[in-house]
Enzyme design. Structure first.
Site, PDB file in Angstrom:
ATOM      1  N   GLY A  46       0.843  -1.194   0.000  1.00 22.06           N
ATOM      2  CA  GLY A  46       0.000   0.000   0.000  1.00 22.06           C
ATOM      3  C   GLY A  46       0.875   1.239   0.000  1.00 22.06           C
ATOM      4  O   GLY A  46       2.077   1.165   0.301  1.00 22.06           O
ATOM      5  N   GLN A  51       3.205   9.908   1.466  1.00 22.77           N
ATOM      6  CA  GLN A  51       4.490   9.205   1.652  1.00 22.77           C
ATOM      7  C   GLN A  51       5.505   9.562   0.554  1.00 22.77           C
ATOM      8  O   GLN A  51       6.692   9.324   0.711  1.00 22.77           O
ATOM      9  CB  GLN A  51       4.280   7.691   1.712  1.00 22.77           C
ATOM     10  CG  GLN A  51       3.529   7.251   2.981  1.00 22.77           C
ATOM     11  CD  GLN A  51       3.352   5.759   3.046  1.00 22.77           C
ATOM     12  OE1 GLN A  51       2.419   5.220   2.457  1.00 22.77           O
ATOM     13  NE2 GLN A  51       4.253   5.078   3.720  1.00 22.77           N
ATOM     14  N   CYS A  94       5.736  -0.324   7.657  1.00 28.80           N
ATOM     15  CA  CYS A  94       5.449   0.954   7.001  1.00 28.80           C
ATOM     16  C   CYS A  94       6.670   1.350   6.184  1.00 28.80           C
ATOM     17  O   CYS A  94       7.795   1.323   6.699  1.00 28.80           O
ATOM     18  CB  CYS A  94       5.147   2.025   8.047  1.00 28.80           C
ATOM     19  SG  CYS A  94       4.739   3.632   7.325  1.00 28.80           S
ATOM     20  N   LEU A  95       6.440   1.723   4.938  1.00 28.45           N
ATOM     21  CA  LEU A  95       7.570   2.099   4.074  1.00 28.45           C
ATOM     22  C   LEU A  95       8.238   3.387   4.567  1.00 28.45           C
ATOM     23  O   LEU A  95       9.370   3.663   4.197  1.00 28.45           O
ATOM     24  CB  LEU A  95       7.087   2.260   2.625  1.00 28.45           C
ATOM     25  CG  LEU A  95       6.516   0.971   1.998  1.00 28.45           C
ATOM     26  CD1 LEU A  95       5.957   1.262   0.611  1.00 28.45           C
ATOM     27  CD2 LEU A  95       7.568  -0.127   1.936  1.00 28.45           C
ATOM     28  N   HIS A 136      -4.525   1.608   7.873  1.00 29.30           N
ATOM     29  CA  HIS A 136      -3.143   2.114   7.899  1.00 29.30           C
ATOM     30  C   HIS A 136      -2.982   3.275   6.901  1.00 29.30           C
ATOM     31  O   HIS A 136      -2.409   4.313   7.236  1.00 29.30           O
ATOM     32  CB  HIS A 136      -2.205   0.946   7.558  1.00 29.30           C
ATOM     33  CG  HIS A 136      -0.750   1.276   7.515  1.00 29.30           C
ATOM     34  ND1 HIS A 136       0.164   0.743   8.391  1.00 29.30           N
ATOM     35  CD2 HIS A 136      -0.030   2.070   6.677  1.00 29.30           C
ATOM     36  CE1 HIS A 136       1.368   1.205   8.112  1.00 29.30           C
ATOM     37  NE2 HIS A 136       1.283   2.010   7.059  1.00 29.30           N
ATOM     38  N   GLU A 137      -3.511   3.092   5.687  1.00 28.34           N
ATOM     39  CA  GLU A 137      -3.336   4.126   4.647  1.00 28.34           C
ATOM     40  C   GLU A 137      -4.197   5.358   4.922  1.00 28.34           C
ATOM     41  O   GLU A 137      -3.759   6.487   4.680  1.00 28.34           O
ATOM     42  CB  GLU A 137      -3.651   3.550   3.256  1.00 28.34           C
ATOM     43  CG  GLU A 137      -2.800   2.350   2.834  1.00 28.34           C
ATOM     44  CD  GLU A 137      -1.305   2.574   2.933  1.00 28.34           C
ATOM     45  OE1 GLU A 137      -0.853   3.736   2.860  1.00 28.34           O
ATOM     46  OE2 GLU A 137      -0.574   1.582   3.105  1.00 28.34           O
ATOM     47  N   HIS A 140      -2.495   7.468   7.258  1.00 23.55           N
ATOM     48  CA  HIS A 140      -1.475   8.312   6.615  1.00 23.55           C
ATOM     49  C   HIS A 140      -2.093   9.601   6.078  1.00 23.55           C
ATOM     50  O   HIS A 140      -1.489  10.672   6.169  1.00 23.55           O
ATOM     51  CB  HIS A 140      -0.825   7.575   5.431  1.00 23.55           C
ATOM     52  CG  HIS A 140       0.353   6.715   5.803  1.00 23.55           C
ATOM     53  ND1 HIS A 140       1.450   7.203   6.460  1.00 23.55           N
ATOM     54  CD2 HIS A 140       0.612   5.397   5.572  1.00 23.55           C
ATOM     55  CE1 HIS A 140       2.339   6.217   6.619  1.00 23.55           C
ATOM     56  NE2 HIS A 140       1.852   5.111   6.096  1.00 23.55           N
TER      57      HIS A 140
END
Ligand code: K1U
Ligand code: ZN
Length: 186
Positions: A46, A51, A94-95, A136-137, A140
């Site tokens: 994702g 990000q 998480c990236l 999660h997204e 963000h």
């Protein structure tokens, strides 16, 4: 299309609240293309536009397993409209916080309203990894990170580690497939 740099903590932009998309035009379609390219290269399942430094409410996702065909999903202006009382835990990554995984408890099921790339409105009920990844997204897009859902002690420890690395100018490599816990791989 381009692979963009992924912001890593403690970059303050990760704490911004993203703006809704008003018109789905070529710039949005180009952004989505870049997000998929960046997400697949990382690799991740994702990605939220913030990000890569774009504070707009756009999310890309592909939860297909390694041996399955790609299943690209795009969520524009995603919004949680309902959450279940039942909770579930998942070992999240998480990236923007590479190489760090931790169990996060969230509602097991959610309903999410969003627009697709054609501007069509949808509302889906999600369970399992889709529900976890959507939460999660969407976090963000609101400037929230998964470490905000874990103990303050663990959060402070990880933030300190990343601040130290940033100060020393140490490169922080995005999580490579080898670093991903086995159970995350298809
Ligand atoms: O938003 C992000 O930072 C991407 C993140 C999404 C996510 C993972 C796990 C739970 C919730 C949300 C990632 O993709 S981390 C990398 C990852 O999980 C993975 C990478 C390669 C293969 C399988 C999983
Ligand atoms: Zn993330």
């Amino acid at each position: 299309m381009a692979i963009r740099d992924i912001l890593v903590i403690p970059d303050k932009r990760l704490r911004l609240k993203s703006e809704p998309i008003k018109t789905i035009d070529k710039s949005v379609r180009d952004l989505v293309d870049d997000m998929f390219e960046t997400m697949y290269a990382a690799p991740g399942i994702g990605l939220a536009a913030i990000q890569i430094g774009i504070p707009q409410r756009v999310v890309t996702m592909d939860l297909a397993k390694k041996d399955e065909p790609a299943e690209k999903r795009v969520f524009i202006n995603p919004e949680i409209t309902w959450v279940s009382d039942e909770k579930s835990s998942y070992d999240e990554g998480c990236l923007s916080i590479p190489e760090f995984y931790e169990e996060v408890e969230r509602p097991k099921k959610v309903k999410v309203k969003y627009l697709d790339l054609e501007g069509q409105e949808h509302e889906i009920e999600a369970d399992g990894l889709l529900a976890t990844c959507l939460q999660h997204e969407i976090d963000h897009t609101n400037g929230v990170l998964f470490i905000d859902h874990i103990s303050k002690l663990k959060r402070d420890m990880i933030v300190k580690k990343f601040k130290k690395a940033a100060k020393r100018g140490e490169p922080i490599k995005p999580a490579a497939a080898d670093d991903v816990p086995e159970h995350h791989l298809g």
